[in-house]
Design a protein around this motif. Structure first.
Motif: not given
Length: 306
Positions: A89-91, A210-216, A232-233, A277-286
């Motif tokens: 449920q948390d993705g 990399t550390r997930g939502s904690e960055g890298a 990002t959602p 990090a920006r590229a990873a954010a785009i990917t997790v948003s979809r």
């Protein structure tokens, strides 16, 4: 001379289970990195092992649509491998794999700027020997080497053997990226900063954890920088690490001035980390491993700096 990338490693079919829904998508960490590089404008070849079956054809069409050239010798008599990805449920996503990794030796490497390897293709026998052969010949040709172990403990040997294989490959790499989960499996209890030090001491020009939502965390020579994740959602985390890796390679070796594989200044280290990090954010948003195209990434970077 055209700058190009050769990626070696597994390509497979992901079956994503989301409650009562099941969807099927081409995947596999090295294949995702190849996809990400091609979408960022890099002339990219993938050497893998897929079946002469419907799943293999799906993978080839998917990669070909992005501009990835799959080597002819990648098609084998064995069935195409698959992974079942179960979305929480948390993705977050957990995996079950049915994987065979028996690629043939790639006789003609061409003249790639960079050779990337990683994940199961770097560890599973007998194909891991083909991976090592490709890395060794690529390095002798003057190619940069990048490596992302993407550890799957349930499919690999005991920790000590896996660590020995990892360290052998990492010592041949100019760029090495781990997740914090990889680092914990390989070096339990060792602080991430110390893991980065080990990678740099082993010869990496750039190393990242990399550390997930904690960055890298990134390291190069004596420089150390911390990269924040981009808020990002989250649809799911499938392909996030591969997207980070592809953008890291692109920013280092293909965007702007050429990289010789050695240490880089802190300012550039920060910039490439922020780009990844920006590229990873785009990917997790979809949903799924839907890595960004060059226009999307540049637009995201422009909006962040504006």
């Amino acid at each position: 001379m055209t700058r190009s990338a050769l990626v070696i490693g597994e390509a497979l079919l992901d079956e994503v289970v989301d409650g009562d829904r099941v969807s099927r998508h081409p995947g596999g960490s090295p294949a995702n990195v190849a996809l990400g590089l091609a979408r960022l404008g890099v002339d990219t070849r993938l050497h893998t092992a897929i079946g002469d079956d419907a799943d293999g054809e799906m993978i080839e069409r998917h990669l070909g649509a992005a501009g990835v050239s799959v080597t002819a010798s990648s098609v084998t008599d064995a069935p195409t491998s698959n992974a079942v990805a179960i979305r929480a449920q948390d993705g977050s996503v957990s995996y079950r794999f049915t994987v065979a990794w028996e690629p043939v030796r790639l006789d003609d490497l061409g003249s790639p700027t960079l050779v990337h390897a990683g994940s199961l293709g770097a560890f599973l026998r007998p194909g891991s020997e083909v991976t090592r052969d490709t890395i060794g010949r690529g390095r002798r040709l003057g190619a940069l080497i990048s490596f992302d172990p993407n550890i799957r403990p349930s499919l690999l040997a005991e920790r000590e053997e896996t660590r020995a294989s990892f360290e052998e490959l990492a010592s041949s790499s100019h760029l090495t990226k781990l997740s914090d989960e990889d680092a914990d499996h390989l070096y339990p209890g060792v602080p991430l900063e110390d893991v980065l030090d080990r990678l740099v001491d082993a010869g990496a020009g750039v190393a990242a954890v990399t550390r997930g939502s904690e960055g890298a965390l990134l390291a190069s020579g004596d420089e150390r920088v911390s990269v924040l994740s981009v808020r990002t959602p989250v649809a799911d985390t499938v392909g996030a690490g591969d997207s980070f890796m592809a953008a890291l390679i692109w920013a280092l070796a293909f965007d702007g001035a050429a990289w010789a594989g050695g240490p880089i200044p802190a300012a550039r280290l920060q910039t490439i980390g922020d780009t990844a990090a920006r590229a990873a954010a785009i990917t997790v948003s979809r949903s799924g491993a839907d890595l960004p195209h060059i226009g999307e990434l540049r637009a995201g970077l422009s909006s962040a700096s504006g």
